[in-house]
Design an enzyme around this catalytic site. Structure first.
Site, PDB file in Angstrom:
ATOM      1  N   HIS A  88      -4.967  -3.408   2.231  1.00 45.85           N
ATOM      2  CA  HIS A  88      -3.876  -3.018   1.348  1.00 45.85           C
ATOM      3  C   HIS A  88      -2.529  -3.203   2.048  1.00 45.85           C
ATOM      4  CE1 HIS A  88      -1.390   0.253  -0.669  1.00 45.85           C
ATOM      5  NE2 HIS A  88      -1.758  -0.521  -1.684  1.00 45.85           N
ATOM      6  N   HIS A 119       6.217  -5.011  -1.582  1.00 42.65           N
ATOM      7  CA  HIS A 119       5.527  -4.199  -2.590  1.00 42.65           C
ATOM      8  C   HIS A 119       6.363  -3.928  -3.826  1.00 42.65           C
ATOM      9  CE1 HIS A 119       4.073  -0.360  -4.405  1.00 42.65           C
ATOM     10  NE2 HIS A 119       2.940  -1.019  -4.343  1.00 42.65           N
TER      11      HIS A 119
END
Length: 324
Positions: free
Chosen positions: A31, A73
């Site tokens: 992640h 992100h």
């Protein structure tokens, strides 16, 4: 101050820890890279995740002013970089600094830090990599693909990429078609169908349907799900997607005090959908006594096919050693 990390050194140090393997077809997705150890979405974090033998490495994608996919992100720059110091006059009326307002050349001048609150400047995870230390940079999607493909060639591994189309409607309002741009780059690097080492994800179901139908993509597609979306949506997702991506917290809440924790997972499997849940964190598991208990719940109690984790090394090792 720490000295800048060497990507090759990190890859070498961790590549010898364990062989690359899947356990019962369960996959570990890094992640934002090895974000539990190094600032998220930096090349150093991705190299470390590669060396830790994650099966896939995630890339969140946002376009720059000149239409270049940047691995970051959020559509904002002010929670992971020093943009406010270098470009104090480039915020919008809401006080935020948007990736799409900066050229790639400007973005390359920014320093990247451990994620912090843009108002308080305090790190979100205070026990992770020290805030505002060492030197890290943002990079293009192409740069990361080339590193992963290069390491696959030099190491003999087969580690895949797991890009996410971020905020497609926002980009469309800014006059840019992020999905078309990303799909062209993926095609240029040999990612075109479900057999390739690429899984494409998005939270926007309308956009993911567009990618499958209007843009004729044959890639493996994951429909990300935001709480409280549930099992009732899966019939629609199964028409165009290959997998769903619910939050692990959503699945935990679904199972609280009853035998329904795997309701979403079971129905997804009945429809032929894989389930890749986000996000497994060693330093954030309030419903469980240990990280291993959380992994047990996700991968075995409710039978997930994969999981996004900030700690790929621990997760890969857990699956490797688990008697199940």
């Amino acid at each position: 101050m720490f000295k800048p990390f060497s990507i090759l050194l990190l890859s070498f140090l961790f590549s010898c820890q364990m062989p690359l393997e899947k356990v019962s077809d369960k996959i570990v997705i890094a992640h934002r890279g090895a974000s539990g150890y190094l600032p998220e979405h930096t090349m150093e974090s991705k190299a470390m995740a590669y060396g830790m033998n994650a099966h896939f490495i995630e890339q969140d994608l946002v376009l720059s002013k000149d239409g270049i996919p940047i691995v970051i992100h959020d559509i904002y720059l002010d929670e992971v970089t020093n943009v406010q110091e270098l470009f104090p006059d480039m915020s919008r009326s809401d006080g935020r600094y948007y990736v799409i307002d900066f050229t790639y050349e400007q973005i390359k001048t920014l320093s990247v830090f451990e994620r912090f609150d843009h108002k308080t400047k305090k790190p979100v995870f205070p026990d992770r990599f020290p805030y505002n230390q060492s030197t890290f940079k943002l990079h293009r999607f192409q740069d990361e693909i080339e590193m992963i493909q290069g390491l696959n060639k030099s190491s003999g591994k087969t580690i895949g990429i797991y890009p996410e189309i971020k905020a497609p409607s926002f980009h469309r309002n800014e006059g840019k078609d992020i999905s078309k741009i990303v799909l062209q780059i993926l095609s240029d690097y040999g990612y075109t169908d479900q057999e390739d080492l690429c899984i494409l994800q998005c939270f926007d179901p309308t956009e993911l349907q567009r990618i499958r139908k209007d843009l004729s993509s044959e890639l493996f597609l994951t429909q990300l799900m935001e709480f409280p979306a549930g099992a009732e949506d899966l019939d629609n997702y199964a028409v165009y997607a290959n997998a769903i991506g619910p939050s692990i917290q959503q699945l935990i809440l679904a199972g609280t005090g009853k035998k329904e924790g795997n309701k979403i997972v079971d129905k997804a499997h009945e429809l032929g959908l894989k389930v890749h849940a986000y996000t497994f964190r060693k330093d954030e598991h309030p419903n469980f006594e240990s990280y291993e208990d959380l992994l047990q719940f996700g991968f075995y109690d409710i039978n997930l096919d994969g999981g996004f984790t900030d700690f790929p090394d621990i997760t890969v090792q857990y699956l490797k050693e688990s008697p199940q």
